[in-house]
Write an enzyme that holds these catalytic residues in place. Structure first.
Site, mmCIF file in Angstrom:
data_model
loop_
_atom_site.group_PDB
_atom_site.id
_atom_site.type_symbol
_atom_site.label_atom_id
_atom_site.label_comp_id
_atom_site.label_asym_id
_atom_site.label_seq_id
_atom_site.Cartn_x
_atom_site.Cartn_y
_atom_site.Cartn_z
ATOM 1 N N GLY A 41 6.061 47.173 -9.767
ATOM 2 C CA GLY A 41 7.343 46.783 -9.177
ATOM 3 C C GLY A 41 8.439 46.628 -10.215
ATOM 4 O O GLY A 41 8.333 47.090 -11.356
ATOM 5 N N VAL A 42 9.494 45.954 -9.795
ATOM 6 C CA VAL A 42 10.642 45.733 -10.684
ATOM 7 C C VAL A 42 10.183 44.980 -11.932
ATOM 8 O O VAL A 42 10.565 45.297 -13.049
ATOM 9 C CB VAL A 42 11.737 44.940 -9.939
ATOM 10 C CG1 VAL A 42 12.836 44.473 -10.890
ATOM 11 C CG2 VAL A 42 12.326 45.790 -8.827
ATOM 12 N N GLY A 181 27.603 36.223 -16.234
ATOM 13 C CA GLY A 181 26.965 35.320 -17.213
ATOM 14 C C GLY A 181 25.690 34.710 -16.672
ATOM 15 O O GLY A 181 25.364 33.564 -16.973
ATOM 16 N N GLY A 182 24.961 35.467 -15.849
ATOM 17 C CA GLY A 182 23.662 34.994 -15.348
ATOM 18 C C GLY A 182 22.567 35.338 -16.355
ATOM 19 O O GLY A 182 22.841 35.875 -17.430
ATOM 20 N N ILE A 274 25.512 41.421 -12.000
ATOM 21 C CA ILE A 274 26.082 40.364 -11.157
ATOM 22 C C ILE A 274 25.069 39.824 -10.142
ATOM 23 O O ILE A 274 25.441 39.115 -9.219
ATOM 24 C CB ILE A 274 27.355 40.859 -10.434
ATOM 25 C CG1 ILE A 274 27.051 42.135 -9.655
ATOM 26 C CG2 ILE A 274 28.496 41.095 -11.428
ATOM 27 C CD1 ILE A 274 27.984 42.387 -8.525
ATOM 28 N N GLY A 275 23.811 40.179 -10.330
ATOM 29 C CA GLY A 275 22.780 39.603 -9.458
ATOM 30 C C GLY A 275 21.968 40.649 -8.725
ATOM 31 O O GLY A 275 22.106 41.853 -8.971
ATOM 32 N N ALA A 324 9.264 36.393 -10.433
ATOM 33 C CA ALA A 324 7.970 37.058 -10.268
ATOM 34 C C ALA A 324 6.863 36.081 -9.868
ATOM 35 O O ALA A 324 6.059 36.372 -8.968
ATOM 36 C CB ALA A 324 7.603 37.756 -11.571
ATOM 37 N N HIS A 448 0.506 17.336 -33.139
ATOM 38 C CA HIS A 448 1.606 17.259 -34.097
ATOM 39 C C HIS A 448 1.383 18.266 -35.218
ATOM 40 O O HIS A 448 0.247 18.439 -35.655
ATOM 41 C CB HIS A 448 1.646 15.850 -34.702
ATOM 42 C CG HIS A 448 2.722 15.695 -35.738
ATOM 43 N ND1 HIS A 448 4.054 15.589 -35.406
ATOM 44 C CD2 HIS A 448 2.658 15.650 -37.096
ATOM 45 C CE1 HIS A 448 4.763 15.465 -36.525
ATOM 46 N NE2 HIS A 448 3.953 15.505 -37.554
HETATM 47 P P1 FAD Z 1 9.598 43.819 -6.776
HETATM 48 O O1 FAD Z 1 9.060 43.555 -8.121
HETATM 49 O O2 FAD Z 1 11.068 43.993 -6.620
HETATM 50 O O3 FAD Z 1 8.844 45.071 -6.219
HETATM 51 C C1 FAD Z 1 9.132 45.648 -4.995
HETATM 52 C C2 FAD Z 1 8.505 47.016 -4.952
HETATM 53 O O4 FAD Z 1 8.612 47.520 -3.628
HETATM 54 C C3 FAD Z 1 9.191 48.038 -5.840
HETATM 55 O O5 FAD Z 1 8.236 48.651 -6.680
HETATM 56 C C4 FAD Z 1 9.777 49.056 -4.862
HETATM 57 O O6 FAD Z 1 9.748 50.376 -5.372
HETATM 58 C C5 FAD Z 1 8.848 48.909 -3.685
HETATM 59 N N1 FAD Z 1 9.428 49.290 -2.404
HETATM 60 C C6 FAD Z 1 10.617 48.907 -1.867
HETATM 61 N N2 FAD Z 1 10.773 49.436 -0.645
HETATM 62 C C7 FAD Z 1 9.654 50.157 -0.408
HETATM 63 C C8 FAD Z 1 9.209 50.944 0.694
HETATM 64 N N3 FAD Z 1 9.948 51.062 1.827
HETATM 65 N N4 FAD Z 1 8.016 51.571 0.599
HETATM 66 C C9 FAD Z 1 7.249 51.457 -0.516
HETATM 67 N N5 FAD Z 1 7.626 50.728 -1.564
HETATM 68 C C10 FAD Z 1 8.803 50.086 -1.512
HETATM 69 N N6 FAD Z 1 11.472 37.314 -12.998
HETATM 70 C C11 FAD Z 1 10.743 36.412 -13.672
HETATM 71 O O7 FAD Z 1 10.009 35.640 -13.058
HETATM 72 N N7 FAD Z 1 10.791 36.344 -15.041
HETATM 73 C C12 FAD Z 1 11.582 37.159 -15.779
HETATM 74 O O8 FAD Z 1 11.610 37.076 -17.001
HETATM 75 C C13 FAD Z 1 12.351 38.120 -15.096
HETATM 76 N N8 FAD Z 1 13.130 38.981 -15.779
HETATM 77 C C14 FAD Z 1 13.809 39.951 -15.114
HETATM 78 C C15 FAD Z 1 14.589 40.840 -15.840
HETATM 79 C C16 FAD Z 1 15.293 41.836 -15.193
HETATM 80 C C17 FAD Z 1 16.112 42.800 -15.996
HETATM 81 C C18 FAD Z 1 15.199 41.958 -13.770
HETATM 82 C C19 FAD Z 1 15.927 43.042 -13.047
HETATM 83 C C20 FAD Z 1 14.440 41.070 -13.031
HETATM 84 C C21 FAD Z 1 13.744 40.053 -13.690
HETATM 85 N N9 FAD Z 1 12.966 39.132 -12.992
HETATM 86 C C22 FAD Z 1 12.264 38.178 -13.679
HETATM 87 C C23 FAD Z 1 12.895 39.124 -11.521
HETATM 88 C C24 FAD Z 1 11.580 39.769 -11.050
HETATM 89 O O9 FAD Z 1 11.515 41.090 -11.541
HETATM 90 C C25 FAD Z 1 11.506 39.742 -9.537
HETATM 91 O O10 FAD Z 1 11.676 38.431 -9.072
HETATM 92 C C26 FAD Z 1 10.148 40.255 -9.073
HETATM 93 O O11 FAD Z 1 9.903 41.554 -9.535
HETATM 94 C C27 FAD Z 1 10.074 40.228 -7.547
HETATM 95 O O12 FAD Z 1 8.825 40.663 -7.168
HETATM 96 P P2 FAD Z 1 8.545 41.266 -5.728
HETATM 97 O O13 FAD Z 1 7.063 41.403 -5.650
HETATM 98 O O14 FAD Z 1 9.240 40.491 -4.691
HETATM 99 O O15 FAD Z 1 9.205 42.707 -5.698
#
Ligand code: FAD
Length: 475
Positions: A41-42, A181-182, A274-275, A324, A448
């Protein structure tokens, strides 16, 4: 033996793959569907993991620079951007490949494709080889979130980055403007600054990291003001256009009366951060009873069940905090509920970490929330300037802060700013989950010299018995 539950999980991020793996462990027939080649995933492909790999490099660059204060001088670092990018990509491949193998070991049927609901229990999965219709008993939606944009600023320039393209390290810009600034903007801005870019940040609100405790943010802001070219608060980008060798940006600040003051500056690159927004478009939710709220998040109860009894939803798609570890925990709850266990998502605290330098981490109630909700609290605080370990690291720009219930002295919230805060907060989360009182932290012998002692010493300060801070308790 009862028949196996046939379950599908759409989206293989940290929420989806955690859910799928537990479902397999609990004996269900599991299909995990994602657009990517492997689960991850992301988080693994374009979020937590690649950003932290690059922040590790940034930290190393910063420390070699600071070492001159300790009598060690290194030459100017030579940065091989291709090799750095390759290394970061290998980290991602190793982890996503690893999770893919774990899926196979567990006999999870991983399908690369895009899933759409035909009805509550039927999915149409579009794969490279064509469409397939699959029927399930239960379906978990874990499709995460997408990058938010400001449509009027989408100028279609290669020099306009988002969090995904910024992680691909297209170049080391001479100057980089970060819009927002997030935490993602500040983390990626810190990476580019360490690599050599002059980084500026523009933030609409009056402080960085809106929502985080100001006592924690103040240390980070101070350090970033020294490292970054500029931090423009109460300001917003109103116009951008690509010019030769850069992007010309019009920034409006709240200063200068009703109209605000507008300045124009050209940056080599701009990173819009921006989020993130939930993305339910194209999922075919209209073919189910699933309901989405006004902010685009899927409605769920505390068992992660949607308004459609056969469908569950977890992770970024159901709301804040979009992190995550929250997604993984929700995923496990959903699967336990499907398996018939008495389970609910009811954490006492969900930790949040900003991996800047210094790091900021918090769990449980923050001071802002306590004020907003009119919850009585007292504060126990330990400045890192009094921590032996912080001084050995030449980093006394930190603080450990604990919010305490005045009558029971139960720990309500913990915030930490300083190097390694992200690791230290785990003790705070455990304390809150276990209903610890501040005295428990005070009476726990901490090793410590470590930064973990700051938690114990914050408790000591509260009771007017701190070894390293002279602050008798006022009665
Ligand atoms: P995601 O990880 O978003 O995965 C969703 C998946 O669903 C994706 O692979 C997508 O391709 C798939 N998908 C979507 N629609 C479909 C569909 N119709 N059919 C099949 N597949 C589909 N969080 C932290 O906890 N710590 C961190 O340090 C952190 N750093 C981050 C840094 C960055 C640059 C970014 C962008 C995010 C960061 N996050 C961090 C946030 C974290 O990545 C997300 O909160 C987390 O990935 C969410 O997990 P999820 O399982 O909800 O979905």
């Amino acid at each position: 033996m009862s028949e196996k539950i046939n379950i599908a999980v759409i989206g293989a991020g940290p929420g989806g793959y955690a859910a799928a793996f537990l479902a397999a462990d609990l004996g269900m027939n599991v299909t995990l569907i994602d657009k990517d080649k492997n689960p991850g995933g992301v988080c693994l492909y374009r979020g937590c993991i690649p950003s932290k790999a690059l922040l590790h490099v940034a930290k190393l660059l910063d420390e070699t620079e600071e070492a001159k204060n300790w009598g060690i001088e290194f030459g100017k670092p030579k940065i091989d951007l291709d090799k750095l990018r390759d290394w970061k990509n290998k980290v991602v491949e190793k982890l996503t490949g690893g999770v893919g193998s774990v899926a196979k070991f567990r006999k999870v049927n991983f399908v690369q494709g895009t899933a759409t609901f035909k009805n509550s229990t039927t999915l149409v999965v579009e794969k490279s080889g064509g469409k397939e219709e699959l029927k399930f008993d239960k379906i978990v939606i874990a499709t995460g979130s997408r990058i938010a944009t400001i449509p009027s600023l989408n100028i279609g320039s290669k020099r306009l980055l988002n969090s995904t393209s910024a992680l691909d390290l297209p170049a080391i810009p001479k100057s980089l403007l970060v819009i927002g600034g997030g935490y993602i903007g500040l983390e990626l801005g810190s990476v580019y600054q360490a690599l050599g870019s002059k980084v500026s940040v523009v933030e609409m609100l009056d402080g960085l990291l809106p929502g985080a405790d100001r006592d924690l943010v103040s240390h980070l802001s101070k350090r970033l003001k020294e490292k970054f070219e500029s931090i423009m608060l109460n300001s917003k980008v109103v116009e951008m256009k690509e010019v030769k060798d850069g992007i010309q940006v019009k920034i409006q600040s709240a200063e200068g009366g009703n109209e605000g003051k507008t300045t124009e500056q050209t940056y080599d690159y701009v990173l819009m951060s921006i989020g993130r927004r939930p993305d339910t478009s194209g999922l075919g939710l209209e073919n189910t009873k699933v309901k989405v709220n006004g902010r685009g998040w899927i409605n769920v109860n505390n068992q992660m069940q949607t308004d459609d009894s056969d469908i569950y939803a977890i992770g970024d798609i159901v709301g804040e905090p979009m992190l995550a570890h929250k997604a993984s925990h929700e995923g496990r709850v959903a699967v336990e509920v499907i398996a018939g266990h008495k389970s609910a998502f009811e954490p006492m605290a969900i930790p949040a970490v900003v991996f800047t330098d210094p790091e900021i981490a918090w769990a449980g109630l923050t001071e802002n929330q306590a004020k907003e909700k009119k919850i009585d609290y007292e504060v126990a605080k330990f400045p890192w300037a009094a921590s032996g370990r912080a001084v050995t690291l030449d980093r006394n720009d930190g603080v450990t802060k604990i919010l305490v219930d005045p009558s029971s002295q139960r720990i309500l919230g913990i915030g930490i700013c300083g190097p390694g805060a992200g690791e230290l907060i785990a003790e705070g989360v455990l304390a809150i989950e276990m209903g610890a009182n501040l005295i428990d932290l005070k009476l726990t012998i901490h090793p410590h010299p470590t930064l973990s002692e700051t938690l114990m010493e914050a408790a000591e300060v509260f009771f007017g018995q701190s070894t390293h801070v002279y602050r008798p308790k006022k009665n």
